[in-house]
Design an enzyme around this catalytic site. Structure first.
Site, PDB file in Angstrom:
ATOM      1  N   GLU A   1       0.808  -1.216   0.000  1.00 45.53           N
ATOM      2  CA  GLU A   1       0.000   0.000   0.000  1.00 45.53           C
ATOM      3  C   GLU A   1       0.843   1.269   0.000  1.00 45.53           C
ATOM      4  OE1 GLU A   1      -0.302  -2.589   1.998  1.00 45.53           O
ATOM      5  OE2 GLU A   1      -2.280  -3.444   1.568  1.00 45.53           O
TER       6      GLU A   1
ATOM      7  N   HIS B   1     -11.277  -3.708  10.474  1.00 43.31           N
ATOM      8  CA  HIS B   1     -11.892  -3.644   9.135  1.00 43.31           C
ATOM      9  C   HIS B   1     -13.112  -2.726   9.089  1.00 43.31           C
ATOM     10  CE1 HIS B   1      -9.200  -6.675   7.728  1.00 43.31           C
ATOM     11  NE2 HIS B   1      -9.911  -7.014   6.669  1.00 43.31           N
TER      12      HIS B   1
END
Lengths: 326, 368
Positions: B71, B140
């Site tokens: 990322e 999440h």
């Protein structure tokens, strides 16, 4: 250092039993998932059991393991409590995280299972740190970091390899290469080169093997863990395997057509349990009666665990604000 | 169908939020060959909740990419590509994954234009999806907009309707600055009137979703829909008219819109999808208090998540998320309506959520 020696039939049976147990537990979770009472993501390791079992069988109880989103096999192979796993997936108070974590967050410190998380790469440096602490404390503990081929793309893995090599840290990196990150094939994410050679370039001793052959995994892991324990530095193991089911959830996902039927069939044919059963049966180490007994024992254990989970207290919002700080 | 009420002249074609995002990407890619799309799962069969489906078929492997699990590195790569003339759109299936890219976003993307005296800029869009429900749990399901909005040089938007999703994504990609485009997962399937033509919605303006003079409810993302539900129920059952503002943008904040409304109502509630401490709700209230203290008849109120991580357990999340009922209760406290009346009981019955609390709709059977 220990020499890898031929396994006796008791040890072989234990490896087989451990794989079969994980398979049956994963299948039970998959079956019950449809009832919509496990309300969290689950990532099943069906087809990949041999790596968890082979590696953990080569560890001592006091050795440590860190893991990722697909952690059930690692947790169980290290000896993590089954009832606490099932209760966690059901969001109950008796789960290993009291319901806070679910399937993607497992822990059982009593057997050295230090924690699993679903941020890719998140626990790899933690394993290095835990292993580093062991050397600073001058004990002979080894730490294993389980991760997948996708994780190998994370920068933090390479930072961890570098630091582990620099300080000869007793960590064993175990890369489970199932060729997929979610539905994306490795060839779309990485150039064509062996991952374990990248680890070697970091100065980390590395080996690779068939992740569906539990004895091969065990032998390679035993050598690597022994080296790490003897102060020879970090070890990197790449095991090839195959994920049978969907990335997340209980089902097969052949309908998505991101992999060809021939490939799936080859993956299923490489079943680590079927192969090992056949090998042990031929060598007379394991009889049909033994296997039937295992199946019954495991089934009974699973029933107890599910009953424990489903009869456990449901935590509420009043529990949710506790434990933010130590 | 929010837009139908306000712009009935527009063609009445309905799309979901996810479809609107996809159409925006398709139309911008058609118009501007500099636009590329990259992210983990962008061309896979699930196509980021169907928001990127078919893009690779149409624009090829030279413009639509999957991505290694890297990322921070890939954010830097996209910034570099943006500095050399491309307009990358990056996607994270969970905003939590974007935390790995904080260095590139905060130190490079946000600062480049400023620290090099405006000689170069970073036209980058990063789509980040906030998860909720079905046990997404601590790592999440975070709503991290305030963390990003704290950084000068970043623009942060959170469209609520499909109409705005399309128009704001187009504006974001055309913008010469880094824009973080935050999507709430529970908005993805919600339909709205979305015109077929290429259109823009500004990145710095909220809008009025429901007019009223009793209380101003300034809401972000999914909370704007919850506030709208509350507003309709309050009007029908108690005749109380609250003004619901869909803030749409987190940085910059459209404080002017809120001030105008507060001058009328004298009461302010800010409904946010994030943790309480350091939330953008707190920042908005600070600004209103600084600029219109004398217009407030009562203390402002924040409606946020509690200050602890989201648990995974279905049972522990049952009362974790504020909803229409939370908003109604706060409104009634501010205006001093008796909460033991029959009207209130009927109101509660109307807004009570049916079906499981951890799914966006009853058809959903998990996992995400």
């Amino acid at each position: 250092m220990k020499q890898v020696r031929a396994m006796d039939t008791v040890e072989q049976s234990q490896l087989f039993h451990s794989m079969l147990r994980i398979r049956r537990i994963e299948e039970a979770l998959a079956r019950k998932y449809a009832e919509q009472e496990m309300r969290c993501p689950i990532h099943l390791c069906v087809g990949q059991e041999a790596i968890a079992v082979g590696v953990c069988a080569a560890l001592n109880q006091t050795d440590l393991v860190f893991s990722n989103h697909r952690a059930h096999g690692h947790y169980l192979a290290k000896g993590g409590g089954l009832a606490e796993l099932v209760a966690e997936v059901y969001g109950r108070e008796t789960g290993c995280c009291g319901g806070r974590g679910g399937s993607m967050h497992l822990i059982d410190l009593s057997v050295g299972f230090m924690g699993s998380t679903p941020i890719v790469g998140g626990t790899v440096p933690l394993a290095v740190g835990a292993a580093w602490a062991a050397t600073l404390k001058r004990n002979r503990q080894v730490t294993v970091s389980f991760f997948g081929d996708g994780c190998f793309e994370e920068g933090v893995v390479h930072e961890s390899l570098n630091f582990a090599a620099l300080h000869k840290i007793p960590v064993v990196f175990v890369c489970e290469n199932n060729d997929f990150s979610v539905y994306t094939r490795r060839t779309e994410r990485q150039p064509d080169r062996p991952m374990f050679e990248i680890a070697q370039a970091h100065g980390v001793e590395a080996a690779t093997g068939n992740g569906n052959d539990v004895e091969e995994v065990f032998n390679i892991a035993t050598t690597a863990i022994d080296k790490a324990r003897c102060g020879l530095g970090p070890q990197f193991l790449e095991f090839r395997t195959y994920r049978w089911r969907e990335h997340c959830g209980p089902n097969f996902d052949d309908d998505l057509r991101y992999r060809l039927p021939l490939e799936i069939e080859a993956g299923l044919n490489a079943c680590p349990i079927a192969h090992y059963r056949s090998k042990l049966t031929k060598a007379n180490g394991l009889s049909g009666l033994d296997i039937d007994r295992y199946e019954l024992e495991i089934q009974a254990e699973i029933e107890v665990a599910f009953n424990f989970a489903l009869s456990s207290r449901r935590p509420g919002i009043e529990d949710a604000n506790r434990k933010v700080y130590a | 169908m929010l837009i139908a009420k306000y712009m009935p002249e527009l063609e009445q074609r309905s799309l979901s939020f996810a479809e609107a995002v996809r159409e925006a990407l398709e139309q911008v890619m058609e118009k501007d060959p500099r636009v590329i799309v990259i992210g983990e799962g962008v061309p896979d069969p699930k196509a980021i909740f169907n928001s990127t489906i078919g893009l690779r078929d149409k624009y090829g492997t030279g413009r639509v990419f999957d991505m290694p699990l890297a990322e921070n590195g890939l954010t830097g790569v996209c910034i570099g590509a943006a500095l050399n003339g491309l307009r990358p759109v990056m996607v994270h299936q969970r905003i939590d994954f974007a935390l790995l890219a904080m260095d590139q976003l905060v130190n490079n993307a946000a600062k480049w234009h400023y620290m090099f005296d405006g000689k170069a800029s970073v036209p980058l869009v990063v789509r980040m999806i906030v998860g909720r429900g079905w046990g997404q749990g601590p790592q999440h399901s975070q709503s991290l907009q305030a963390m990003f909005a704290q950084v000068p040089g970043l623009k942060v938007v959170m469209p609520t309707t499909a109409y705005d999703a399309k128009g704001m994504l187009i504006s974001a990609i055309e913008d010469d600055n880094p824009v973080l485009f935050i999507e709430h997962r529970w908005l993805h399937d919600i339909q709205d009137i979305v015109p077929e033509e290429y259109y823009r919605v500004p990145l710095d303006q909220g809008r009025i979703l429901h007019e009223g003079d009793a209380v101003t409810v300034a809401a972000f993302s999914y909370m704007a829909l919850e506030a709208l539900t509350a507003a309709k129920a309050l009007r029908t059952e108690l005749g109380t008219a609250i003004e619901v503002l869909d803030m749409r943008s987190v940085r910059p904040l459209d404080v002017g819109l809120v001030l105008n409304s507060v001058r009328k109502t004298g009461r302010l509630i800010v409904a946010d999808t994030a943790f309480r401490t350091g939330s953008i709700a707190g920042e908005l209230i600070s600004q209103v208090v600084e600029q219109a203290f004398d217009k407030l008849k009562t203390h402002p109120v924040r409606i946020t998540l509690p200050d602890h991580p989201a648990p995974t357990s279905y049972f522990m999340t049952e009362h974790y998320y504020p909803g229409p009922q939370t908003i109604i209760d706060e409104v009634l406290k501010l205006v001093g309506v008796d909460r033991h009346s029959d009207g209130y009981k009927k109101l509660c019955a109307v807004t009570q959520r049916r079906g499981p609390h951890d799914t966006p709709n009853r058809e959903f059977s998990g996992p995400f």
